[in-house]
Write a protein that holds these residues in place. Sequence first.
Motif, PDB file in Angstrom:
ATOM      1  N   TRP A 283       0.976  -1.178  -0.051  1.00  0.00           N
ATOM      2  CA  TRP A 283       0.152   0.036  -0.090  1.00  0.00           C
ATOM      3  C   TRP A 283       0.911   1.247  -0.021  1.00  0.00           C
ATOM      4  O   TRP A 283       1.688   1.441   0.829  1.00  0.00           O
ATOM      5  CB  TRP A 283      -0.858   0.073   1.226  1.00  0.00           C
ATOM      6  CG  TRP A 283      -1.966  -0.909   1.292  1.00  0.00           C
ATOM      7  CD1 TRP A 283      -1.673  -2.205   0.622  1.00  0.00           C
ATOM      8  CD2 TRP A 283      -2.916  -1.278   2.427  1.00  0.00           C
ATOM      9  NE1 TRP A 283      -2.701  -3.158   0.944  1.00  0.00           N
ATOM     10  CE2 TRP A 283      -3.555  -2.483   2.386  1.00  0.00           C
ATOM     11  CE3 TRP A 283      -3.393  -0.196   3.361  1.00  0.00           C
ATOM     12  CZ2 TRP A 283      -4.477  -2.916   2.960  1.00  0.00           C
ATOM     13  CZ3 TRP A 283      -4.486  -0.641   4.178  1.00  0.00           C
ATOM     14  CH2 TRP A 283      -5.124  -2.031   3.738  1.00  0.00           C
ATOM     15  N   LEU A 284       0.800   2.058  -0.895  1.00  0.00           N
ATOM     16  CA  LEU A 284       1.372   3.165  -1.056  1.00  0.00           C
ATOM     17  C   LEU A 284       0.275   4.441  -0.895  1.00  0.00           C
ATOM     18  O   LEU A 284      -0.583   4.699  -1.443  1.00  0.00           O
ATOM     19  CB  LEU A 284       1.959   3.630  -2.444  1.00  0.00           C
ATOM     20  CG  LEU A 284       2.679   5.121  -2.609  1.00  0.00           C
ATOM     21  CD1 LEU A 284       3.757   5.149  -1.896  1.00  0.00           C
ATOM     22  CD2 LEU A 284       2.927   5.287  -4.005  1.00  0.00           C
ATOM     23  N   ILE A 285       0.565   5.152   0.645  1.00  0.00           N
ATOM     24  CA  ILE A 285      -0.463   5.918   1.145  1.00  0.00           C
ATOM     25  C   ILE A 285       0.177   7.382   1.224  1.00  0.00           C
ATOM     26  O   ILE A 285       1.193   7.693   1.511  1.00  0.00           O
ATOM     27  CB  ILE A 285      -0.603   5.520   2.382  1.00  0.00           C
ATOM     28  CG1 ILE A 285      -1.512   3.982   2.432  1.00  0.00           C
ATOM     29  CG2 ILE A 285      -1.711   6.675   3.218  1.00  0.00           C
ATOM     30  CD1 ILE A 285      -1.758   3.331   3.853  1.00  0.00           C
ATOM     31  N   ARG A 286      -0.599   8.382   0.581  1.00  0.00           N
ATOM     32  CA  ARG A 286      -0.183   9.821   0.880  1.00  0.00           C
ATOM     33  C   ARG A 286      -1.348  10.384   1.624  1.00  0.00           C
ATOM     34  O   ARG A 286      -2.629  10.356   1.479  1.00  0.00           O
ATOM     35  CB  ARG A 286      -0.223  10.342  -0.678  1.00  0.00           C
ATOM     36  CG  ARG A 286       0.157  11.793  -0.721  1.00  0.00           C
ATOM     37  CD  ARG A 286       0.052  12.486  -2.019  1.00  0.00           C
ATOM     38  NE  ARG A 286       1.050  11.618  -3.001  1.00  0.00           N
ATOM     39  CZ  ARG A 286       1.168  11.916  -4.431  1.00  0.00           C
ATOM     40  NH1 ARG A 286       0.407  13.052  -4.756  1.00  0.00           N
ATOM     41  NH2 ARG A 286       2.013  11.405  -5.166  1.00  0.00           N
ATOM     42  N   LEU A 287      -0.799  11.173   2.541  1.00  0.00           N
ATOM     43  CA  LEU A 287      -1.728  11.771   3.523  1.00  0.00           C
ATOM     44  C   LEU A 287      -1.863  13.209   3.145  1.00  0.00           C
ATOM     45  O   LEU A 287      -1.080  13.862   2.436  1.00  0.00           O
ATOM     46  CB  LEU A 287      -1.075  11.859   5.006  1.00  0.00           C
ATOM     47  CG  LEU A 287      -0.801  10.331   5.511  1.00  0.00           C
ATOM     48  CD1 LEU A 287      -0.079  10.278   6.981  1.00  0.00           C
ATOM     49  CD2 LEU A 287      -2.073   9.603   5.600  1.00  0.00           C
ATOM     50  N   ARG A 288      -2.881  13.851   3.449  1.00  0.00           N
ATOM     51  CA  ARG A 288      -3.173  15.431   3.370  1.00  0.00           C
ATOM     52  C   ARG A 288      -4.126  15.889   4.810  1.00  0.00           C
ATOM     53  O   ARG A 288      -4.957  15.198   4.797  1.00  0.00           O
ATOM     54  CB  ARG A 288      -3.894  15.462   1.984  1.00  0.00           C
ATOM     55  CG  ARG A 288      -3.892  17.336   1.949  1.00  0.00           C
ATOM     56  CD  ARG A 288      -4.600  17.757   0.545  1.00  0.00           C
ATOM     57  NE  ARG A 288      -5.754  17.389   0.433  1.00  0.00           N
ATOM     58  CZ  ARG A 288      -6.523  16.655  -0.409  1.00  0.00           C
ATOM     59  NH1 ARG A 288      -5.675  15.748  -1.150  1.00  0.00           N
ATOM     60  NH2 ARG A 288      -7.567  16.283  -0.753  1.00  0.00           N
TER      61      ARG A 288
END
Length: 302
Positions: A283-288
Motif C-alpha cells: 500500500w502506497l499511502i499519501r496523507l493530506r
Amino acid sequence: MLRSDAELVRAARTGDMAAFAVLTERHRAGLRATAIAVLGYTDEAEDAVQDTMLTAMRRLPELRDPEAAGPWLRQIVRNTCKMLLRRRQPVPVAEPEPLMPPAGDPRPDEVLGQSYARDWVRDAVGRLSLPLREVVLLRYFSDYTSYHQIAKLCGIGEDTVASRLRDARRTLAHTLRETADDAHHAADHEAHRRQARDHLTAMQSGTYDRVLDDWYRPDLSVFALGGLVGDRSALRAMMDYTFGAGVGVRLRDATASGEVLVWDTDYINPHSDPEHCPPGSAWLIRLREGRVARMGVAYATR
C-alpha cells in the motif's frame, strides 16, 4: 594535518559523518574518472559516482582494510558502471540498483536500522519532494521494488520511475554531503508500525466504517494495478470482498517519511478458499492534513 583514509574510515564507523564526507570527496575525482573510462562522457558517469557514495555508506562496515578505502571505492564504482551498461540493453525486467543488496542480504531499511548512518539517511529521504520520496521508499524500503510494480503503485510510467529515481539519487547525494555535520533525531518507526497494525486490526474487526471515516478523506482516490479504481466506496467494496470471505491481513513491514507511508502486508486465506487473495500486497499511502488522500495498491504474484 590531513587525516589518512584509514583514520577517516575508523571515524566514520563510529558515526562521524563529516569524516565519511571527507573520505568520499577525497576520492570523487578518481571515481568519476573510472566511471568515464567505463561509460564514456555521459550523465550516467555522475550517476554511478553518486550511487557509489550511497553504496559505500551502507557497506562501510564490510571494509576489512581501512587502508584500502580508495581501491575499495573504485571497485564499487566499476561494479556500478557494469550494472548501468547491462541496463542499456533491452531486458524483460529492470536491473537492480547498486544500492540494493545481493539476494539473501537484509533489505536497505534493515541495514540502515542497525547502522550508524540510519538517522542521517532517513533525514535526507524526508527532504525529497513528494513524488521522489514515494519512488525511493518503494524501491529501497519495501518488497515491491521493480520499476513495473512502482509504476503501478504510483500510477506513472516506468520511464518516469527511472527518471525520478535518478533525480532522487542525485538529490540524496547532495543532501548527504551538505548535512554530514548535522545531528539528526530518530523517527519513532516502531510507533508508526504499531499504528499500521492497529489500523489493520480495526479494519478486520467489523468496525471499518469508523476506520474509513477517521482515516480516509471524503475525496480519497484509490489506485490498483496502475489505474484509478474509485473513491471511498471503492475501498469499502475491496474490504468487503477481502474480509467478507474470511481473509486475514497481516502487516509485514511499514515505513514512513512525512506524509508518505508504505505498508507491506500478507494475506491469510481461509482453508475453504486458499486462492481467494494473492500472497500479499503493498500500500502506497499519501496523507493530506493527517488523513489518507491517495492510496495505491499492488499485489504480490504467486
